[in-house]
Enzyme design. Structure first.
Site, PDB file in Angstrom:
ATOM      1  N   ASP A 241      40.071 -14.428  18.875  1.00  0.00           N
ATOM      2  CA  ASP A 241      40.309 -13.389  17.860  1.00  0.00           C
ATOM      3  C   ASP A 241      39.296 -12.280  18.120  1.00  0.00           C
ATOM      4  O   ASP A 241      38.412 -12.001  17.297  1.00  0.00           O
ATOM      5  CB  ASP A 241      40.157 -13.941  16.447  1.00  0.00           C
TER       6      ASP A 241
HETATM    7  N1  LIG Z   1      27.298 -16.911  10.341  1.00  0.00           N
HETATM    8  C1  LIG Z   1      27.504 -15.610  10.161  1.00  0.00           C
HETATM    9  N2  LIG Z   1      26.490 -14.726  10.376  1.00  0.00           N
HETATM   10  C2  LIG Z   1      26.667 -13.404  10.162  1.00  0.00           C
HETATM   11  N3  LIG Z   1      27.822 -12.854   9.726  1.00  0.00           N
HETATM   12  C3  LIG Z   1      28.869 -13.682   9.501  1.00  0.00           C
HETATM   13  C4  LIG Z   1      28.763 -15.095   9.716  1.00  0.00           C
HETATM   14  N4  LIG Z   1      29.961 -15.645   9.400  1.00  0.00           N
HETATM   15  C5  LIG Z   1      30.763 -14.632   9.012  1.00  0.00           C
HETATM   16  N5  LIG Z   1      30.113 -13.454   9.073  1.00  0.00           N
HETATM   17  C6  LIG Z   1      30.619 -12.136   8.645  1.00  0.00           C
HETATM   18  O1  LIG Z   1      31.736 -12.346   7.800  1.00  0.00           O
HETATM   19  C7  LIG Z   1      32.906 -11.717   8.340  1.00  0.00           C
HETATM   20  C8  LIG Z   1      34.096 -12.606   8.058  1.00  0.00           C
HETATM   21  O2  LIG Z   1      33.951 -13.853   8.750  1.00  0.00           O
HETATM   22  P1  LIG Z   1      35.111 -14.333   9.733  1.00  0.00           P
HETATM   23  O3  LIG Z   1      35.353 -13.275  10.727  1.00  0.00           O
HETATM   24  O4  LIG Z   1      34.734 -15.677  10.234  1.00  0.00           O
HETATM   25  O5  LIG Z   1      36.326 -14.431   8.694  1.00  0.00           O
HETATM   26  P2  LIG Z   1      37.903 -14.276   8.919  1.00  0.00           P
HETATM   27  O6  LIG Z   1      38.500 -14.244   7.572  1.00  0.00           O
HETATM   28  O7  LIG Z   1      38.371 -15.356   9.831  1.00  0.00           O
HETATM   29  O8  LIG Z   1      38.059 -12.871   9.643  1.00  0.00           O
HETATM   30  P3  LIG Z   1      39.421 -12.213  10.293  1.00  0.00           P
HETATM   31  O9  LIG Z   1      39.919 -11.204   9.303  1.00  0.00           O
HETATM   32  O10 LIG Z   1      38.852 -11.530  11.520  1.00  0.00           O
HETATM   33  O11 LIG Z   1      40.368 -13.311  10.600  1.00  0.00           O
HETATM   34  C9  LIG Z   1      32.593 -11.509   9.838  1.00  0.00           C
HETATM   35  O12 LIG Z   1      33.293 -10.408  10.361  1.00  0.00           O
HETATM   36  C10 LIG Z   1      31.091 -11.271   9.817  1.00  0.00           C
HETATM   37  O13 LIG Z   1      30.804  -9.924   9.521  1.00  0.00           O
HETATM   38 MG   LIG Z   2      36.841 -12.197  11.429  1.00  0.00          MG
END
Ligand SMILES: Nc1ncnc2c1ncn2[C@@H]1O[C@H](COP(=O)(O)OP(=O)(O)OP(=O)(O)O)[C@@H](O)[C@H]1O
Ligand SMILES: [Mg+2]
Length: 269
Positions: free
Chosen positions: A185
């Site tokens: 992704d």
């Molecule tokens: N361990 C971490 N350390 C720092 N920032 C984090 C961490 N985990 C998540 N984030 C922040 O939170 C946001 C959302 O997390 P993540 O991308 O895993 O969620 P998602 O819902 O799967 O996103 P997407 O819309 O890309 O599918 C990330 O873009 C990042 O900015």
């Molecule tokens: Mg994300």
């Protein structure tokens, strides 16, 4: 409770998340930071200043990712397994906990240093962001060991659950250029940058797996151009990665991405 200020705001914080977050931080703070297109939510959890002030061993902040039951997002357990594997060769979040209840499943990770490439500060320096995303992918593709990776992200693996007619619409994949461990992704928000604009880390690895490198490159280059509204940034991205664009593979893997995403969005309705 509805909280404003989240992309795309506002966010309704599910009761289950309140309960979980309270369990993890006690009197600390819970800040919604992200809502994805498929219903998943991410919160930043921080200990209360009393618990993390001078003279105490402050715990790093944590991120709680919440996937409501039935949402067509990657399963938090799948992401936890991939993060644990990838940490041996890449900078990715450390898993602290993962679990499932009646309402959904969650993943708790330790905060990594860096700011997401989607952060408003990088709108001022989109070339730096495009380069960092290219460098970060190159690093992952060059260092994560394919032969040791137990996860697949090949077109066959990605389309296995799709109805036959949707699979047929995608057609045959181009010949593999180079098999690597793909991010899965590689969109703009999932790269973190250091303050100096260099690559810091990858997040959101629920679909990491072995595939042709163009599976990531096709999507990352489009995301960079769209997010920063500048088609020229794709050139910056490919230069930082160190490869000339391959129009045929780029087109095919973008189409595959769109078909899978459209199918998931339909599942959500
Ligand atoms: N361990 C971490 N350390 C720092 N920032 C984090 C961490 N985990 C998540 N984030 C922040 O939170 C946001 C959302 O997390 P993540 O991308 O895993 O969620 P998602 O819902 O799967 O996103 P997407 O819309 O890309 O599918 C990330 O873009 C990042 O900015
Ligand atoms: Mg994300």
């Amino acid at each position: 409770m509805v909280v404003r200020g989240v992309h795309p705001a506002p966010v309704e914080v599910p009761d289950a998340v309140h309960a979980l977050a309270g369990w993890y931080v006690g009197w600390g703070s819970v800040t919604p930071v992200w809502r994805n297109d498929l219903g998943g939510l991410t919160f930043r959890l921080e200990d209360a200043p009393l618990l993390s002030g001078p003279g105490t061993d402050a715990r790093p902040a944590r991120y709680l990712k919440w996937v409501p039951a039935g949402a067509p997002c990657p399963d938090p357990f799948a992401e936890a397994g991939r993060l644990t594997w990838a940490r041996r060769s890449a900078v990715v979040p450390r898993v602290l906990d993962v679990g499932r209840g009646d309402d959904g499943a969650w993943l708790l990770t330790e905060e990594l240093h860096g700011t997401s490439a989607i952060d408003p500060r990088w709108r001022e320096q989109p070339r730096a962001a495009a380069r960092a995303i290219g460098e970060g992918l190159r690093l992952l593709h060059d260092t994560a060991p394919v032969s040791d990776c137990p996860f697949a992200w090949t077109p066959a693996a990605r389309t296995a659950a799709l109805p036959p007619e949707v699979r047929a619409a995608v057609g045959r994949a181009p010949a593999v250029d180079r098999l690597v461990v793909c991010h899965g992704d590689a969109c703009v928000p999932n790269t973190l940058l250091h303050d100096d604009g260099t690559f810091a880390a990858h997040v959101d690895l629920g679909e990491l797996g072995v595939a042709d490198r163009w599976s990531d490159l096709a999507v990352a280059s489009r995301s960079v151009s769209r997010r920063f509204q500048d088609p020229g940034l794709a050139t910056e991205f490919f230069a930082a990665y160190g490869v000339a664009p391959d129009p045929e593979r780029i087109d095919w893997y973008r189409r595959l991405w769109d078909v899978v995403e459209q199918y998931r969005t339909r599942l959500r309705r």
